[in-house]
Design a protein around this motif. Structure first.
Motif, PDB file in Angstrom:
ATOM      1  N   ARG A 112      -1.157  12.283   5.482  1.00 21.33           N
ATOM      2  CA  ARG A 112      -0.081  12.689   6.397  1.00 21.33           C
ATOM      3  C   ARG A 112      -0.653  12.986   7.785  1.00 21.33           C
ATOM      4  O   ARG A 112      -0.058  12.618   8.798  1.00 21.33           O
ATOM      5  N   ARG A 113      -1.799  13.637   7.844  1.00 22.85           N
ATOM      6  CA  ARG A 113      -2.391  13.991   9.129  1.00 22.85           C
ATOM      7  C   ARG A 113      -2.858  12.752   9.883  1.00 22.85           C
ATOM      8  O   ARG A 113      -2.631  12.610  11.084  1.00 22.85           O
ATOM      9  N   GLU A 114      -3.543  11.826   9.191  1.00 25.79           N
ATOM     10  CA  GLU A 114      -4.110  10.658   9.863  1.00 25.79           C
ATOM     11  C   GLU A 114      -3.130   9.486   9.945  1.00 25.79           C
ATOM     12  O   GLU A 114      -3.387   8.503  10.637  1.00 25.79           O
ATOM     13  N   ARG A 115      -2.018   9.580   9.203  1.00 26.59           N
ATOM     14  CA  ARG A 115      -1.018   8.504   9.191  1.00 26.59           C
ATOM     15  C   ARG A 115      -1.670   7.161   8.881  1.00 26.59           C
ATOM     16  O   ARG A 115      -1.419   6.143   9.541  1.00 26.59           O
ATOM     17  N   ASP A 116      -2.515   7.166   7.865  1.00 23.53           N
ATOM     18  CA  ASP A 116      -3.250   5.967   7.480  1.00 23.53           C
ATOM     19  C   ASP A 116      -2.367   5.109   6.576  1.00 23.53           C
ATOM     20  O   ASP A 116      -2.091   5.466   5.430  1.00 23.53           O
ATOM     21  N   ALA A 117      -1.918   3.954   7.090  1.00 20.22           N
ATOM     22  CA  ALA A 117      -0.982   3.113   6.341  1.00 20.22           C
ATOM     23  C   ALA A 117      -1.623   2.517   5.093  1.00 20.22           C
ATOM     24  O   ALA A 117      -0.954   2.356   4.058  1.00 20.22           O
ATOM     25  N   ASP A 118      -2.929   2.166   5.142  1.00 20.20           N
ATOM     26  CA  ASP A 118      -3.583   1.571   3.973  1.00 20.20           C
ATOM     27  C   ASP A 118      -3.653   2.561   2.816  1.00 20.20           C
ATOM     28  O   ASP A 118      -3.365   2.220   1.665  1.00 20.20           O
ATOM     29  N   TRP A 119      -4.046   3.790   3.124  1.00 22.49           N
ATOM     30  CA  TRP A 119      -4.090   4.812   2.081  1.00 22.49           C
ATOM     31  C   TRP A 119      -2.679   5.114   1.562  1.00 22.49           C
ATOM     32  O   TRP A 119      -2.477   5.285   0.361  1.00 22.49           O
ATOM     33  N   ALA A 120      -1.709   5.171   2.447  1.00 20.78           N
ATOM     34  CA  ALA A 120      -0.340   5.465   2.020  1.00 20.78           C
ATOM     35  C   ALA A 120       0.187   4.378   1.083  1.00 20.78           C
ATOM     36  O   ALA A 120       0.814   4.673   0.057  1.00 20.78           O
ATOM     37  N   ARG A 121      -0.072   3.111   1.420  1.00 25.03           N
ATOM     38  CA  ARG A 121       0.397   2.025   0.562  1.00 25.03           C
ATOM     39  C   ARG A 121      -0.291   2.066  -0.799  1.00 25.03           C
ATOM     40  O   ARG A 121       0.351   1.868  -1.833  1.00 25.03           O
ATOM     41  N   ALA A 122      -1.602   2.285  -0.781  1.00 28.44           N
ATOM     42  CA  ALA A 122      -2.325   2.351  -2.055  1.00 28.44           C
ATOM     43  C   ALA A 122      -1.809   3.492  -2.922  1.00 28.44           C
ATOM     44  O   ALA A 122      -1.616   3.340  -4.139  1.00 28.44           O
ATOM     45  N   LEU A 123      -1.565   4.632  -2.305  1.00 24.69           N
ATOM     46  CA  LEU A 123      -1.073   5.797  -3.042  1.00 24.69           C
ATOM     47  C   LEU A 123       0.294   5.511  -3.655  1.00 24.69           C
ATOM     48  O   LEU A 123       0.542   5.785  -4.837  1.00 24.69           O
ATOM     49  N   ALA A 124       1.212   4.943  -2.860  1.00 20.85           N
ATOM     50  CA  ALA A 124       2.549   4.642  -3.372  1.00 20.85           C
ATOM     51  C   ALA A 124       2.504   3.570  -4.452  1.00 20.85           C
ATOM     52  O   ALA A 124       3.215   3.657  -5.468  1.00 20.85           O
ATOM     53  N   GLU A 125       1.680   2.553  -4.273  1.00 22.07           N
ATOM     54  CA  GLU A 125       1.606   1.472  -5.258  1.00 22.07           C
ATOM     55  C   GLU A 125       1.053   1.970  -6.588  1.00 22.07           C
ATOM     56  O   GLU A 125       1.617   1.679  -7.650  1.00 22.07           O
ATOM     57  N   VAL A 126      -0.037   2.708  -6.551  1.00 22.00           N
ATOM     58  CA  VAL A 126      -0.650   3.174  -7.793  1.00 22.00           C
ATOM     59  C   VAL A 126       0.277   4.115  -8.547  1.00 22.00           C
ATOM     60  O   VAL A 126       0.468   3.991  -9.767  1.00 22.00           O
ATOM     61  N   LEU A 127       0.879   5.069  -7.838  1.00 22.13           N
ATOM     62  CA  LEU A 127       1.771   6.010  -8.509  1.00 22.13           C
ATOM     63  C   LEU A 127       3.027   5.305  -9.019  1.00 22.13           C
ATOM     64  O   LEU A 127       3.574   5.661 -10.068  1.00 22.13           O
ATOM     65  N   GLY A 128       3.510   4.297  -8.267  1.00 16.40           N
ATOM     66  CA  GLY A 128       4.653   3.533  -8.741  1.00 16.40           C
ATOM     67  C   GLY A 128       4.328   2.758 -10.008  1.00 16.40           C
ATOM     68  O   GLY A 128       5.127   2.716 -10.958  1.00 16.40           O
ATOM     69  N   GLU A 129       3.151   2.142 -10.051  1.00 14.31           N
ATOM     70  CA  GLU A 129       2.734   1.429 -11.256  1.00 14.31           C
ATOM     71  C   GLU A 129       2.552   2.392 -12.427  1.00 14.31           C
ATOM     72  O   GLU A 129       2.903   2.073 -13.570  1.00 14.31           O
ATOM     73  N   ALA A 130       1.990   3.563 -12.138  1.00 16.14           N
ATOM     74  CA  ALA A 130       1.806   4.556 -13.204  1.00 16.14           C
ATOM     75  C   ALA A 130       3.146   4.997 -13.768  1.00 16.14           C
ATOM     76  O   ALA A 130       3.325   5.108 -14.992  1.00 16.14           O
ATOM     77  N   HIS A 131       4.118   5.220 -12.882  1.00 15.79           N
ATOM     78  CA  HIS A 131       5.432   5.647 -13.357  1.00 15.79           C
ATOM     79  C   HIS A 131       6.119   4.544 -14.150  1.00 15.79           C
ATOM     80  O   HIS A 131       6.901   4.819 -15.073  1.00 15.79           O
ATOM     81  N   ALA A 132       5.845   3.295 -13.820  1.00 17.81           N
ATOM     82  CA  ALA A 132       6.445   2.168 -14.537  1.00 17.81           C
ATOM     83  C   ALA A 132       5.732   1.878 -15.847  1.00 17.81           C
ATOM     84  O   ALA A 132       6.148   0.969 -16.586  1.00 17.81           O
ATOM     85  N   GLY A 133       4.641   2.611 -16.135  1.00 19.44           N
ATOM     86  CA  GLY A 133       3.929   2.405 -17.387  1.00 19.44           C
ATOM     87  C   GLY A 133       2.934   1.263 -17.347  1.00 19.44           C
ATOM     88  O   GLY A 133       2.516   0.772 -18.408  1.00 19.44           O
TER      89      GLY A 133
END
Length: 529
Positions: free
Chosen positions: A357-378
């Motif tokens: 959030r502080r650095e507004r790093d788009a690569d880290w944000a995308r990786a974080l959302a993708e991994v957690l989304g995949e985890a939630h989808a099983g």
């Protein structure tokens, strides 16, 4: 003596009738009230003009006996036009908002006027002046020069033509000094910091903290050495402010120390599998308390001591303050997947959320959302689908750029699962695009006509009230909201019905505000106009 008494009585009677006319209405003035000791006031047939003339005469009569020197009683400078006035319909709307239309809508009106290049009308300036503290930026853009002129005409303005505070930030109240220093900082960041350093130690603690906090305006790596010295200031407020600002400077000494601590706390080990491939493991070494950590703002909070989570909180705060390049040895996705499987997942993720959030790093944000989304989808082995995991995914998605977030949530709309959509809508950008607003309203229409359990879950979240402020405020969107209200099932909960009614009313108001400034906005413009 009798003449003097008669004159005094006449003046007193005239003032009372003028006051009564002002309170009751100029057209209802008592009979014979136009007569004054200084003669008739010629205003034609306009009772309002006659009233203003009589009041002006009373003002002159009062000043005549006040003892002011002649040179003091000089006319105010002419008011230079700072731009065209807003259309009459927009001015009428502003009057309604100032009478109690809500702070958010008032700010929105000011933003619309600034975008249209128009100014507030003179007759509303006194009412707008009361909002210079809570809506300083918005009001300043559409009435700053006029309000400054009004201040000078009343004898309590500044010498600046544009109404800005005095450039001398060394004098005045704390608020005036802060505003002047912020202005100095915007104009010349380097000179402002140098001037602050020169007399910093002579300032009182509260003022030192205020001025250091103002360095956030135009903050750059050049400010790091001075902020580093503030870590040893005798004021805890100054130290805390420096500790808050320094992590944003990813090349500062504090950021370097945090990077070393982060890599000492987190490490990835690799081991070759028997059948080929590599197995990675996240090794977490919880940090210990120390004076050097405390100097940099990392120390246990009282609640952490009571709960037994002191070292886990230290880990979280170190990661929150460390630059993301400290973890550059491996790709973001690997760190995130390994953290999910760690027993210390919560402090690691909370620290990463803060850093991204502080650095507004788009690569880290995308990786974080993708991994957690995949985890939630099983789709990640060993990770269970839980409510806390869903909430983490929603928070991670909110760190994405707005267009990416909207595409993700639109996909959730098509999936139709309210338990996934609702957490995402609790986060996300403050203003939606026209495309996303249309998709959101379509989903809302489907839910409000669907099972009662989904309608009740929606009403409990109060997301419909938030949608009223975040939605794109076009004519079609207002009509869609009105249609949703009209088609609510008869058994709809009253709370839901009230929320949809407010949504329709607010979107219609916001659309009307835009109509009043001219041609309607297009779908390519932002929701805030």
């Amino acid at each position: 003596m009798g003449v003097a008494d008669t004159g005094a009585d006449t003046i007193g009677d005239t003032w009372e009738t003028a006051l009564a006319a002002a309170l009751l209405g100029a057209d209802r003035a008592p009979a014979g009230a136009a007569a004054t000791p200084w003669g008739e006031v010629d205003s034609g047939a306009d009772p309002g003009g006659a009233l203003l003339g009589r009041l002006a005469g009373h003002g002159v009569h009062h000043l005549a006996g006040s003892g002011f020197a002649a040179e003091v009683l000089v006319p105010a400078e002419p008011r230079a036009a700072a731009g065209p006035e807003c259309p009459p319909a927009a001015a009428a709307r502003l009057a309604l908002l100032l009478a109690g239309g809500g702070r958010d809508r008032l700010r929105e009106w000011c933003d619309l006027a600034a975008t249209a290049g128009t100014r507030a009308p003179p007759w509303l300036l006194p009412a707008l002046a009361g909002h210079r503290s809570d809506l300083a930026g918005a009001v300043g853009r559409i009435a700053g020069a006029e309000l400054a002129w009004l201040d000078r005409a009343c004898g309590d303005g500044t010498d600046e033509a544009d109404g800005a505070p005095s450039a001398d930030w060394l004098e005045g109240t704390p608020a005036e000094r802060r505003a002047a220093f912020a202005d100095f900082r915007m104009r010349d960041p380097e000179a402002a910091r140098a001037a602050l350093e020169a007399g910093f130690r002579a300032e009182k603690a509260e003022m030192r903290q205020t001025l250091v906090a103002t360095l956030e305006v135009g903050l750059s790596e050049a400010d790091a050495p001075f902020l580093e010295t503030c870590l040893d200031d005798r004021s805890s407020g100054v130290r805390a402010t420096a500790q808050r600002l320094l992590p944003s400077l990813t090349r500062s000494l504090l950021a370097s120390r945090m990077a070393v601590r982060a890599t000492a706390a987190l490490a990835v080990t690799a081991k070759t599998k028997l059948l080929g491939g590599t197995a990675h493991t996240l090794v977490v070494t919880l940090p210990e308390e120390s004076p050097t950590l405390a100097r940099d703002g990392v120390e246990p909070r009282p609640y952490a001591r009571q709960g037994g989570g002191t070292r886990a909180l230290l880990l979280q705060e170190i990661l929150a303050a460390a630059p993301l390049h400290a973890l550059g040895e491996h790709p973001p996705r690997l760190w995130i997947e390994l953290a999910l499987r760690s027993e210390w997942a919560d402090p690691v993720f909370e620290g990463l959320f803060a850093a991204i959030r502080r650095e507004r790093d788009a690569d880290w944000a995308r990786a974080l959302a993708e991994v957690l989304g995949e985890a939630h989808a099983g789709r990640l082995s060993g990770i269970r689908r839980t409510n806390p995991l869903r909430e983490k995914w929603a928070r991670a998605a909110a760190l994405l750029p707005a267009p990416d977030w909207e595409r993700l949530v639109e996909e959730a709309f098509r999936g139709g699962e309210a338990e996934i959509v609702l957490p995402h809508l609790s986060h996300g950008p403050a203003a939606f695009s026209a495309r996303f607003t249309a998709a959101h309203l379509d989903w809302l229409a489907a839910v409000t006509r669907g099972p009662r359990a989904d309608r009740d879950a929606l009403a409990k979240t109060w997301l419909i009230d938030r949608l009223a402020d975040r939605a794109f405020p076009g004519e079609d969107e207002a009509a869609s909201a009105a249609a949703i209200l009209a088609r609510l099932p008869e058994d709809a909960d009253e709370r839901l019905r009230g929320q949809v009614a407010r949504l329709a009313e607010t979107l219609e108001l916001r659309a009307a505000m835009r109509r009043e400034f001219g041609p309607p906005i297009t779908a390519g413009e932002s929701a805030r106009g």
